[in-house]
Design an enzyme around this catalytic site. Structure first.
Site, PDB file in Angstrom:
ATOM      1  N   ARG A 142      28.394  38.119  50.452  1.00  0.00           N
ATOM      2  CA  ARG A 142      28.978  37.495  49.266  1.00  0.00           C
ATOM      3  C   ARG A 142      30.287  38.171  48.880  1.00  0.00           C
ATOM      4  O   ARG A 142      30.513  39.330  49.221  1.00  0.00           O
ATOM      5  CB  ARG A 142      27.993  37.572  48.106  1.00  0.00           C
ATOM      6  CG  ARG A 142      26.813  36.685  48.311  1.00  0.00           C
ATOM      7  CD  ARG A 142      25.942  36.609  47.087  1.00  0.00           C
ATOM      8  NE  ARG A 142      25.165  37.829  46.878  1.00  0.00           N
ATOM      9  CZ  ARG A 142      24.240  37.963  45.939  1.00  0.00           C
ATOM     10  NH1 ARG A 142      23.992  36.979  45.109  1.00  0.00           N
ATOM     11  NH2 ARG A 142      23.573  39.084  45.811  1.00  0.00           N
ATOM     12  N   CYS A 169      39.377  37.191  50.162  1.00  0.00           N
ATOM     13  CA  CYS A 169      40.534  37.964  49.691  1.00  0.00           C
ATOM     14  C   CYS A 169      40.926  37.388  48.336  1.00  0.00           C
ATOM     15  O   CYS A 169      41.273  36.213  48.230  1.00  0.00           O
ATOM     16  CB  CYS A 169      41.681  37.826  50.685  1.00  0.00           C
ATOM     17  SG  CYS A 169      43.253  38.302  49.949  1.00  0.00           S
ATOM     18  N   GLU A 193      29.652  38.154  39.871  1.00  0.00           N
ATOM     19  CA  GLU A 193      29.822  39.610  40.022  1.00  0.00           C
ATOM     20  C   GLU A 193      30.996  39.983  40.928  1.00  0.00           C
ATOM     21  O   GLU A 193      30.811  40.512  42.030  1.00  0.00           O
ATOM     22  CB  GLU A 193      28.522  40.237  40.545  1.00  0.00           C
ATOM     23  CG  GLU A 193      27.343  40.063  39.609  1.00  0.00           C
ATOM     24  CD  GLU A 193      26.068  40.752  40.093  1.00  0.00           C
ATOM     25  OE1 GLU A 193      25.989  41.090  41.287  1.00  0.00           O
ATOM     26  OE2 GLU A 193      25.155  40.954  39.273  1.00  0.00           O
ATOM     27  N   CYS A 235      44.096  43.589  52.920  1.00  0.00           N
ATOM     28  CA  CYS A 235      44.868  42.839  53.920  1.00  0.00           C
ATOM     29  C   CYS A 235      46.367  43.007  53.673  1.00  0.00           C
ATOM     30  O   CYS A 235      46.779  43.426  52.583  1.00  0.00           O
ATOM     31  CB  CYS A 235      44.461  41.368  53.905  1.00  0.00           C
ATOM     32  SG  CYS A 235      45.152  40.457  52.521  1.00  0.00           S
ATOM     33  N   CYS A 248      47.634  41.487  50.406  1.00  0.00           N
ATOM     34  CA  CYS A 248      47.323  42.246  49.184  1.00  0.00           C
ATOM     35  C   CYS A 248      48.265  43.440  49.072  1.00  0.00           C
ATOM     36  O   CYS A 248      48.742  43.774  47.981  1.00  0.00           O
ATOM     37  CB  CYS A 248      45.864  42.705  49.200  1.00  0.00           C
ATOM     38  SG  CYS A 248      44.711  41.380  48.793  1.00  0.00           S
ATOM     39  N   GLU A 263      21.405  37.545  33.992  1.00  0.00           N
ATOM     40  CA  GLU A 263      20.346  37.791  34.981  1.00  0.00           C
ATOM     41  C   GLU A 263      19.577  39.029  34.545  1.00  0.00           C
ATOM     42  O   GLU A 263      20.175  39.998  34.076  1.00  0.00           O
ATOM     43  CB  GLU A 263      20.930  38.098  36.363  1.00  0.00           C
ATOM     44  CG  GLU A 263      21.761  36.995  36.954  1.00  0.00           C
ATOM     45  CD  GLU A 263      22.324  37.370  38.334  1.00  0.00           C
ATOM     46  OE1 GLU A 263      21.954  38.434  38.876  1.00  0.00           O
ATOM     47  OE2 GLU A 263      23.143  36.607  38.845  1.00  0.00           O
ATOM     48  N   TRP A 298      16.455  45.527  46.177  1.00  0.00           N
ATOM     49  CA  TRP A 298      17.594  46.223  46.789  1.00  0.00           C
ATOM     50  C   TRP A 298      17.735  47.679  46.344  1.00  0.00           C
ATOM     51  O   TRP A 298      18.663  48.354  46.750  1.00  0.00           O
ATOM     52  CB  TRP A 298      18.895  45.472  46.477  1.00  0.00           C
ATOM     53  CG  TRP A 298      18.996  45.032  45.036  1.00  0.00           C
ATOM     54  CD1 TRP A 298      18.653  43.797  44.556  1.00  0.00           C
ATOM     55  CD2 TRP A 298      19.428  45.786  43.891  1.00  0.00           C
ATOM     56  NE1 TRP A 298      18.846  43.734  43.181  1.00  0.00           N
ATOM     57  CE2 TRP A 298      19.329  44.943  42.757  1.00  0.00           C
ATOM     58  CE3 TRP A 298      19.887  47.087  43.714  1.00  0.00           C
ATOM     59  CZ2 TRP A 298      19.668  45.364  41.471  1.00  0.00           C
ATOM     60  CZ3 TRP A 298      20.228  47.509  42.430  1.00  0.00           C
ATOM     61  CH2 TRP A 298      20.111  46.642  41.334  1.00  0.00           C
ATOM     62  N   GLU A 307      17.028  37.858  50.138  1.00  0.00           N
ATOM     63  CA  GLU A 307      16.348  38.350  48.931  1.00  0.00           C
ATOM     64  C   GLU A 307      14.892  37.902  48.859  1.00  0.00           C
ATOM     65  O   GLU A 307      14.332  37.695  47.779  1.00  0.00           O
ATOM     66  CB  GLU A 307      17.146  37.913  47.706  1.00  0.00           C
ATOM     67  CG  GLU A 307      18.537  38.531  47.753  1.00  0.00           C
ATOM     68  CD  GLU A 307      19.466  38.039  46.670  1.00  0.00           C
ATOM     69  OE1 GLU A 307      19.701  36.817  46.611  1.00  0.00           O
ATOM     70  OE2 GLU A 307      19.937  38.861  45.880  1.00  0.00           O
ATOM     71  N   HIS A 350      12.479  39.772  46.441  1.00  0.00           N
ATOM     72  CA  HIS A 350      12.838  39.984  45.026  1.00  0.00           C
ATOM     73  C   HIS A 350      11.764  39.410  44.107  1.00  0.00           C
ATOM     74  O   HIS A 350      11.100  38.436  44.445  1.00  0.00           O
ATOM     75  CB  HIS A 350      14.180  39.307  44.743  1.00  0.00           C
ATOM     76  CG  HIS A 350      14.905  39.861  43.562  1.00  0.00           C
ATOM     77  ND1 HIS A 350      14.548  39.551  42.258  1.00  0.00           N
ATOM     78  CD2 HIS A 350      15.949  40.716  43.473  1.00  0.00           C
ATOM     79  CE1 HIS A 350      15.364  40.186  41.431  1.00  0.00           C
ATOM     80  NE2 HIS A 350      16.224  40.906  42.143  1.00  0.00           N
TER      81      HIS A 350
END
Ligand code: GAL
Length: 658
Positions: A104, A108, A143, A150, A153, A294, A302, A342, A345
């Protein structure tokens, strides 16, 4: 009202199953669900071919069950066709390696193609659902977290520096580049190091500012795509990660309507103050109520040990969030997907499609929230104490800790904890926010000090406020260079009536003592020079390394209407308790009423000044609270005249009876 629900991913499930999932949601008392924040590949399976029909149907079903919807823009997880066709949208690590598909936030953040593609998908979603009466809010991405290294950037970073400094001469001077022959004669020579590389402090600070600016621009692209299509009242947020500090959250929050965050206990059990402070931090981003977007239904997948919270503990966590200003609690996630990273979880519904034992606890929360929806709607916490938080000071300090254990947040908590434990409400706000209305301000490690900040603090004391400056305050300027004056800098030294003669980093704690205060300073000690006769020495260092022996450690200046404490010690917990008791008493700050240890009082007040008190027993034994007035308790619906019983992890919501 206070919303309650979970993140739901209808795209994981055959459509025949949705009605049952949503029926269970309704039975749990859910009033909201968050959808679509990772569903780009389902919404746009082939470039340009949008498929929202499934989402229409999922939304219809939710609405039929009276559940509102928050939509997430799906930019944290671009589809595989996208990263294949536009490989430059992939972020690069500091060694120039592109990120791989399947995780996730692997984009860029400055990629113009990614901006365009994000604008298109966010815009298309907003066109379709922006006016929907039950789509109440929008979450941008999920998040934010990564830094891309790169070449684009890097080039942008140099442009960013040029805009800021105008000339290389200015940059070289502010960054002291004569040091180690760092002097730059061409903008192209300026490196783009990792923030943990130990590079030039001025360069590192600009790098963090650049990352903040990059995310702000990326977020703005999406806000601009959404806003024109949204109906009045629909809000835009981003879900932050607590103390995560890769960018300046105040900068990003400026463009949002509301802040939200994702609260996970990880390994072990909840801790009253470490959780509470992040709620207060998040409320401080916009200085208003926020959403808990959340939180963990029992356990995560995790952490180092993904232990289950005790029965009742999640309920305490939810109420504490509400007590600190959350207007919603959403569990992540509703149901365990068969595959994906996940699988293990915590959820409310398990792989068999049936409620897990935790479901009942969530259902209780749903019921309780429905019972107090009218009472708590439109109420907010209010505080007369503010702790100042500053990302730039935190970054600067963490790059040059001087003591491996010196941690910005832990030090801040050393002030937050005793105040919170005494049930005195606290705001955590930006060091550049207005200080109006507070009685006590604490500036822990406010290391970066410019004239504006110093003047605002000085004016606060002159207007009668009480201010605590701590170790490592007023050390550096906005380019992360040492100030050319002793700590806490010229303006504040004038008001504090002290200057720091020297800082000593401690390999062992040193004794600190005065009339009413005895304890130790650990990690850090600042030897103070008293400059003014209005200054009283509260405590001195005891016998230690010779340099500190008998020197002033903590002072208070009373010469300017208010009080200014300079705390040149990092006190142990017990001494800190005594010190904070003194400070609160002097500032006439008290809890609403007394409670047994382990019971938190969270007041939320409405515009008419009516207050509801959320009482939370953080412990696993029964507590008896004496209320100072006849009260109405709204969860058990009873009148209390005298004492109130709180079971293990018990919650009560009380108001003064008429
Ligand atoms: C969050 C994330 C969620 C989910 C959750 C698991 O950080 O936003 O999508 O991955 O962690 O705890």
């Amino acid at each position: 009202m206070i919303y309650f629900g979970a993140a739901y991913y209808p795209e994981h499930w055959p459509e025949e199953r949705w009605p049952e999932d949503i029926r269970l949601m309704k039975e749990a008392g859910a009033t909201v669900t968050r959808l679509a924040e990772f569903a780009w590949a389902t919404m746009e399976p082939v470039e340009g071919q949008l498929d929202f029909d499934w989402l229409d149907r999922a939304i219809d079903l939710l609405v039929e069950n009276d559940i509102d919807i928050v939509l997430g823009t799906p930019t944290a997880t671009p589809p595989a066709w996208l990263t294949q066709k536009y490989p430059h949208t992939l972020a690069m690590d500091e060694y120039g390696r592109p990120a791989q598909h399947g995780l996730r936030c692997h984009y860029c953040v400055n990629s113009p193609e990614y901006h365009t593609l994000s604008r298109q998908i966010a815009g298309a979603m907003a066109q379709r659902y922006g006016q929907h009466p039950r789509v109440i809010g929008w979450q941008i991405d999920n998040e934010f977290n990564r830094i891309c290294y790169c070449p684009r950037c890097q080039a942008r970073f140099r442009r960013f520096l040029k805009e800021h400094y105008q000339t290389l001469d200015e940059l070289n001077t502010r960054w002291s580049t004569a040091y180690w022959s760092q002097k730059y004669t061409d903008w192209e020579q300026i490196p783009f190091p990792s923030p943990t590389s130990g590079h030039n402090p001025g360069l590192l600070l600009e790098l963090r500012r650049f990352v903040s600016d990059s995310y702000r621009r990326f977020q703005a692209v999406q806000i601009e795509a959404l806003r024109p299509h949204l109906r009045d009242g629909a809000w835009i947020t981003h879900n932050y990660m607590g103390w995560f500090d890769a960018f300046d959250h105040y900068t990003l929050a400026e463009d949002l309507d509301m802040a939200s965050w994702d609260c996970y206990v990880r390994t072990g059990h909840h801790d009253r103050t470490t959780q509470a402070v992040v709620h207060d931090l998040t409320r401080g981003f916009k200085r208003k109520n926020f959403w808990l977007m959340e939180t963990q239904p029992g356990h995560v997948n995790w952490a180092s040990i993904n232990n289950m919270l005790n029965k009742g503990e999640a309920r305490v966590l939810a109420w504490q969030a509400i007590g600190h200003g959350a207007d919603a609690v959403l569990y992540w996630q509703w149901r365990s997907a068969y595959g994906g990273q996940e699988q293990y979880h915590g959820t409310l519904i398990d792989q068999s499609g049936r409620p897990r034992p935790f479901y009942e606890e969530a259902q209780q929360l749903g019921k309780d929230l429905a019972a107090v929806a009218d009472l708590l709607g439109g109420t907010e916490p209010a505080a007369q104490v503010a702790i100042l938080n500053d990302y730039e000071s935190r970054w600067s300090m963490s790059w040059q800790r001087q003591h491996r254990d010196f941690d910005y947040v832990t030090h801040l908590l050393n002030y937050y904890r005793p105040i919170a434990e005494r049930n005195v409400p606290i705001d955590v706000i930006s060091a550049d926010a207005s200080l109006d209305g507070y009685r006590l301000i604490i500036a822990p490690v406010l290391l970066i000090m410019d004239e504006k900040r110093a003047q605002a603090l000085a004016d606060f004391v002159k207007a009668g406020g009480h201010l605590i400056l701590t170790v490592r305050c007023g050390m550096k300027d906005r380019a992360n260079a040492l100030l050319s004056a002793r700590q806490p800098g010229p303006i504040l030294a004038g008001i504090a009536g002290v200057e720091v003669a020297d800082y000593n980093i401690l390999d062992e704690p040193v004794p600190v003592g005065g009339g009413w205060l005895t304890g130790q300073s650990h990690q850090w000690a600042e030897r103070l020079n008293v400059l003014d006769e209005d200054v009283s020495v509260i405590a001195r260092f005891g016998k230690s390394n010779g340099w500190l022996d008998d020197q002033p450690a903590i002072t208070v200046s009373s010469g300017h209407n208010g009080l200014l404490y300079y705390v040149g010690a990092y006190l142990d917990e017990e001494a800190q308790d005594v010190f904070i008791d003194h400070v609160l008493k002097t500032a006439k700050l008290k809890p609403p009423f007394d409670t047994p240890a382990g019971v938190e009082i969270c007041p939320r007040t409405n515009a008419e000044g009516k207050t509801a008190y959320i009482l939370i027993n953080h412990e696993r034994d029964r507590k008896v609270v004496s209320l100072p007035w006849k009260a109405q308790e709204h969860l058990g619906k009873q009148t209390i005249d005298g004492t109130l019983d709180l079971d293990a992890y018990g919650i009560a919501v009380v108001t003064k009876a008429n």
